[in-house]
Design a protein around this motif. Sequence first.
Motif, PDB file in Angstrom:
ATOM      1  N   LEU A 227      11.055   3.707  -4.629  1.00  0.00           N
ATOM      2  CA  LEU A 227       9.996   4.009  -3.592  1.00  0.00           C
ATOM      3  C   LEU A 227      10.404   3.600  -2.278  1.00  0.00           C
ATOM      4  N   PHE A 228      10.759   4.216  -1.439  1.00  0.00           N
ATOM      5  CA  PHE A 228      11.336   3.710   0.008  1.00  0.00           C
ATOM      6  C   PHE A 228      11.022   4.596   0.949  1.00  0.00           C
ATOM      7  N   SER A 229      11.195   3.827   2.308  1.00  0.00           N
ATOM      8  CA  SER A 229      11.089   4.570   3.417  1.00  0.00           C
ATOM      9  C   SER A 229      12.011   3.962   4.563  1.00  0.00           C
TER      10      SER A 229
ATOM     11  N   GLU B  60       6.027  -0.987  -6.362  1.00  0.00           N
ATOM     12  CA  GLU B  60       4.639  -0.265  -6.717  1.00  0.00           C
ATOM     13  C   GLU B  60       4.117  -0.056  -5.537  1.00  0.00           C
ATOM     14  N   GLN B  61       3.351   0.933  -5.307  1.00  0.00           N
ATOM     15  CA  GLN B  61       2.503   1.310  -4.077  1.00  0.00           C
ATOM     16  C   GLN B  61       1.058   1.499  -4.635  1.00  0.00           C
ATOM     17  N   THR B  62       0.143   0.884  -3.899  1.00  0.00           N
ATOM     18  CA  THR B  62      -1.385   1.134  -4.322  1.00  0.00           C
ATOM     19  C   THR B  62      -1.951   2.238  -3.678  1.00  0.00           C
ATOM     20  N   ALA B  63      -1.221   2.579  -2.605  1.00  0.00           N
ATOM     21  CA  ALA B  63      -1.680   4.056  -1.877  1.00  0.00           C
ATOM     22  C   ALA B  63      -0.389   4.951  -1.288  1.00  0.00           C
ATOM     23  N   GLY B  64       0.305   5.265  -2.382  1.00  0.00           N
ATOM     24  CA  GLY B  64       1.331   5.940  -2.118  1.00  0.00           C
ATOM     25  C   GLY B  64       0.984   7.523  -1.636  1.00  0.00           C
ATOM     26  N   ARG B  65       1.698   7.383  -0.447  1.00  0.00           N
ATOM     27  CA  ARG B  65       1.267   8.956   0.184  1.00  0.00           C
ATOM     28  C   ARG B  65       2.080  10.222  -0.137  1.00  0.00           C
ATOM     29  N   GLY B  66       1.490  11.323  -0.302  1.00  0.00           N
ATOM     30  CA  GLY B  66       2.004  12.493  -0.456  1.00  0.00           C
ATOM     31  C   GLY B  66       1.989  13.575   0.427  1.00  0.00           C
ATOM     32  N   ARG B  67       2.540  14.701   0.474  1.00  0.00           N
ATOM     33  CA  ARG B  67       1.997  15.750   1.445  1.00  0.00           C
ATOM     34  C   ARG B  67       0.655  16.170   1.104  1.00  0.00           C
ATOM     35  N   ARG B  68       0.296  16.738   2.330  1.00  0.00           N
ATOM     36  CA  ARG B  68      -1.002  17.227   2.391  1.00  0.00           C
ATOM     37  C   ARG B  68      -2.218  16.446   1.901  1.00  0.00           C
TER      38      ARG B  68
ATOM     39  N   GLY C 276       9.881   8.750   4.114  1.00  0.00           N
ATOM     40  CA  GLY C 276       9.487   8.309   2.950  1.00  0.00           C
ATOM     41  C   GLY C 276      10.182   8.965   1.712  1.00  0.00           C
ATOM     42  N   ILE C 277      10.540   8.289   0.799  1.00  0.00           N
ATOM     43  CA  ILE C 277      11.402   9.136  -0.545  1.00  0.00           C
ATOM     44  C   ILE C 277      10.978   8.462  -1.726  1.00  0.00           C
ATOM     45  N   GLY C 278      10.306   9.219  -2.502  1.00  0.00           N
ATOM     46  CA  GLY C 278      10.105   8.826  -3.985  1.00  0.00           C
ATOM     47  C   GLY C 278      10.986   9.391  -4.868  1.00  0.00           C
ATOM     48  N   ILE C 279      11.504   8.484  -5.893  1.00  0.00           N
ATOM     49  CA  ILE C 279      12.660   9.458  -6.721  1.00  0.00           C
ATOM     50  C   ILE C 279      12.193   8.804  -8.216  1.00  0.00           C
TER      51      ILE C 279
ATOM     52  N   LYS D 101      11.063  21.081 -13.096  1.00  0.00           N
ATOM     53  CA  LYS D 101      10.276  19.996 -12.653  1.00  0.00           C
ATOM     54  C   LYS D 101      10.426  19.302 -11.652  1.00  0.00           C
ATOM     55  N   LYS D 102       9.529  18.590 -10.830  1.00  0.00           N
ATOM     56  CA  LYS D 102       9.941  17.708  -9.684  1.00  0.00           C
ATOM     57  C   LYS D 102      10.253  16.329 -10.170  1.00  0.00           C
ATOM     58  N   PHE D 103      11.337  15.956  -9.386  1.00  0.00           N
ATOM     59  CA  PHE D 103      11.974  14.510  -9.528  1.00  0.00           C
ATOM     60  C   PHE D 103      12.029  13.778  -8.357  1.00  0.00           C
ATOM     61  N   CYS D 104      11.514  14.334  -7.235  1.00  0.00           N
ATOM     62  CA  CYS D 104      11.947  13.799  -5.952  1.00  0.00           C
ATOM     63  C   CYS D 104      10.764  14.368  -4.889  1.00  0.00           C
ATOM     64  N   GLY D 105      10.048  13.706  -4.231  1.00  0.00           N
ATOM     65  CA  GLY D 105       9.340  13.951  -2.846  1.00  0.00           C
ATOM     66  C   GLY D 105       9.721  13.362  -1.509  1.00  0.00           C
ATOM     67  N   ILE D 106       9.501  13.997  -0.670  1.00  0.00           N
ATOM     68  CA  ILE D 106      10.082  13.470   0.730  1.00  0.00           C
ATOM     69  C   ILE D 106       8.943  13.518   1.320  1.00  0.00           C
TER      70      ILE D 106
ATOM     71  N   ASP E  69       0.850  -1.162  -0.101  1.00  0.00           N
ATOM     72  CA  ASP E  69      -0.080  -0.012   0.022  1.00  0.00           C
ATOM     73  C   ASP E  69       0.967   1.388  -0.135  1.00  0.00           C
ATOM     74  N   SER E  70       1.697   1.451   1.030  1.00  0.00           N
ATOM     75  CA  SER E  70       2.414   2.508   1.285  1.00  0.00           C
ATOM     76  C   SER E  70       3.826   1.962   1.983  1.00  0.00           C
ATOM     77  N   THR E  71       5.215   2.256   1.458  1.00  0.00           N
ATOM     78  CA  THR E  71       6.271   1.837   2.191  1.00  0.00           C
ATOM     79  C   THR E  71       6.360   2.911   3.559  1.00  0.00           C
ATOM     80  N   ASN E  72       5.816   3.878   3.783  1.00  0.00           N
ATOM     81  CA  ASN E  72       5.645   4.776   4.737  1.00  0.00           C
ATOM     82  C   ASN E  72       4.729   3.834   5.795  1.00  0.00           C
ATOM     83  N   LEU E  73       3.608   3.491   5.441  1.00  0.00           N
ATOM     84  CA  LEU E  73       2.607   2.813   6.366  1.00  0.00           C
ATOM     85  C   LEU E  73       3.406   1.638   6.812  1.00  0.00           C
TER      86      LEU E  73
ATOM     87  N   SER F  58      -1.780  12.032  -3.097  1.00  0.00           N
ATOM     88  CA  SER F  58      -1.149  10.708  -3.437  1.00  0.00           C
ATOM     89  C   SER F  58       0.093  10.835  -4.110  1.00  0.00           C
ATOM     90  N   TRP F  59       1.071   9.612  -4.206  1.00  0.00           N
ATOM     91  CA  TRP F  59       2.172   9.868  -4.991  1.00  0.00           C
ATOM     92  C   TRP F  59       2.119   8.658  -5.944  1.00  0.00           C
ATOM     93  N   LEU F  60       2.175   8.980  -7.273  1.00  0.00           N
ATOM     94  CA  LEU F  60       1.854   8.037  -8.203  1.00  0.00           C
ATOM     95  C   LEU F  60       3.429   7.604  -9.014  1.00  0.00           C
TER      96      LEU F  60
HETATM   97  C1  BTN Z   1       5.484  14.741  -1.784  1.00  0.00           C
HETATM   98  O1  BTN Z   1       6.069  15.243  -2.614  1.00  0.00           O
HETATM   99  O2  BTN Z   1       4.038  14.843  -1.571  1.00  0.00           O
HETATM  100  C2  BTN Z   1       5.944  13.377  -0.987  1.00  0.00           C
HETATM  101  C3  BTN Z   1       5.888  12.054  -1.502  1.00  0.00           C
HETATM  102  C4  BTN Z   1       6.462  11.049  -0.979  1.00  0.00           C
HETATM  103  C5  BTN Z   1       6.506   9.853  -1.589  1.00  0.00           C
HETATM  104  C6  BTN Z   1       7.317   8.689  -0.895  1.00  0.00           C
HETATM  105  S1  BTN Z   1       7.114   7.385  -2.046  1.00  0.00           S
HETATM  106  C7  BTN Z   1       7.727   6.378  -0.890  1.00  0.00           C
HETATM  107  C8  BTN Z   1       7.111   6.793   0.530  1.00  0.00           C
HETATM  108  N1  BTN Z   1       6.036   6.020   0.639  1.00  0.00           N
HETATM  109  C9  BTN Z   1       4.783   6.905   0.488  1.00  0.00           C
HETATM  110  O3  BTN Z   1       3.775   6.299   0.854  1.00  0.00           O
HETATM  111  N2  BTN Z   1       5.100   7.814   0.369  1.00  0.00           N
HETATM  112  C10 BTN Z   1       6.768   8.209   0.355  1.00  0.00           C
END
Ligand code: BTN
Length: 230
Positions: free
Chosen positions: A71-73, A50-58, A143-146, A121-126, A26-30, A61-63
């Motif tokens: 995709l790692f935590s 692959e994440q089925t419920a990747g979490r982003g800020r606010r 959690g880091i997605g690159i 353009k964005k290539f990484c979210g934390i 679902d999410s590596t963070n979870l 979701s993170w696709l």
């Molecule tokens: C953002 O820019 O909103 C933060 C995105 C963070 C995505 C990563 S992917 C691995 C880890 N697991 C998650 O569910 N989210 C973070």
Amino acid sequence: MQEADISSRIRTDVFGRRIRMYDVVDSTNLRAMELIRSGEDEGTLVIAEEQTAGRGRRGRSWLSEKGTNLLFSLIIKPRSEIYSPGLISLTAALAVASAVHEKYNITAECKWPNDIISRGKKFCGILPEAVIRSGRPIGVSLGIGINVNQMKFPSGISEKAVSLSLLAGNKLDRIEVLAVVLQYLETCFRKLESGLRREILDQWLKFSFQIGKHVAVNTGSKVIEGVAED
Ligand code: BTN
């Protein structure tokens, strides 16, 4: 990516020395937060194709395309009050930006609080998420997605997202990118721990996208405008 390949190529002491790898999660963070609750040590890496419920800020979701990106935590144990979620994000952003810049010669800018961009353009979210027990953080899932090798992004995202391979002009070895980023993360967090907070902040400022620019800050009750200095 195979767990054994990752293990054999990681050059860190603690970060990523223990690995939990998933094909789909679902999410590596979870998963990492669950591990923290059950007493997992610092440095464990939870990684998925692959994440089925990747979490982003606010609450966003993170696709990410399956098997293409990172995709790692990483489990971090806050050792003192210096470990605020803001500082953790910033230290991680510095580590990723400098790793990408120094090892792949890709220009990277940190967009506060935790986006890393290149050519606008964005290539990484934390996303650091803390597990709190009795009012104190007992661990943080960093959690880091690159975007590493994704060549195309869905419409609506393609205007804002990019991958390292698009920036470099060639496909990159994902495990190598992971190994390099983990090394930089370990170095930056060790510096933070040994009291070199100002050095981390100064290095981060050099990568900052906003410094010297006109910015507007929404405090919730009002908007303050000015030039970002520090
Ligand atoms: C953002 O820019 O909103 C933060 C995105 C963070 C995505 C990563 S992917 C691995 C880890 N697991 C998650 O569910 N989210 C973070």
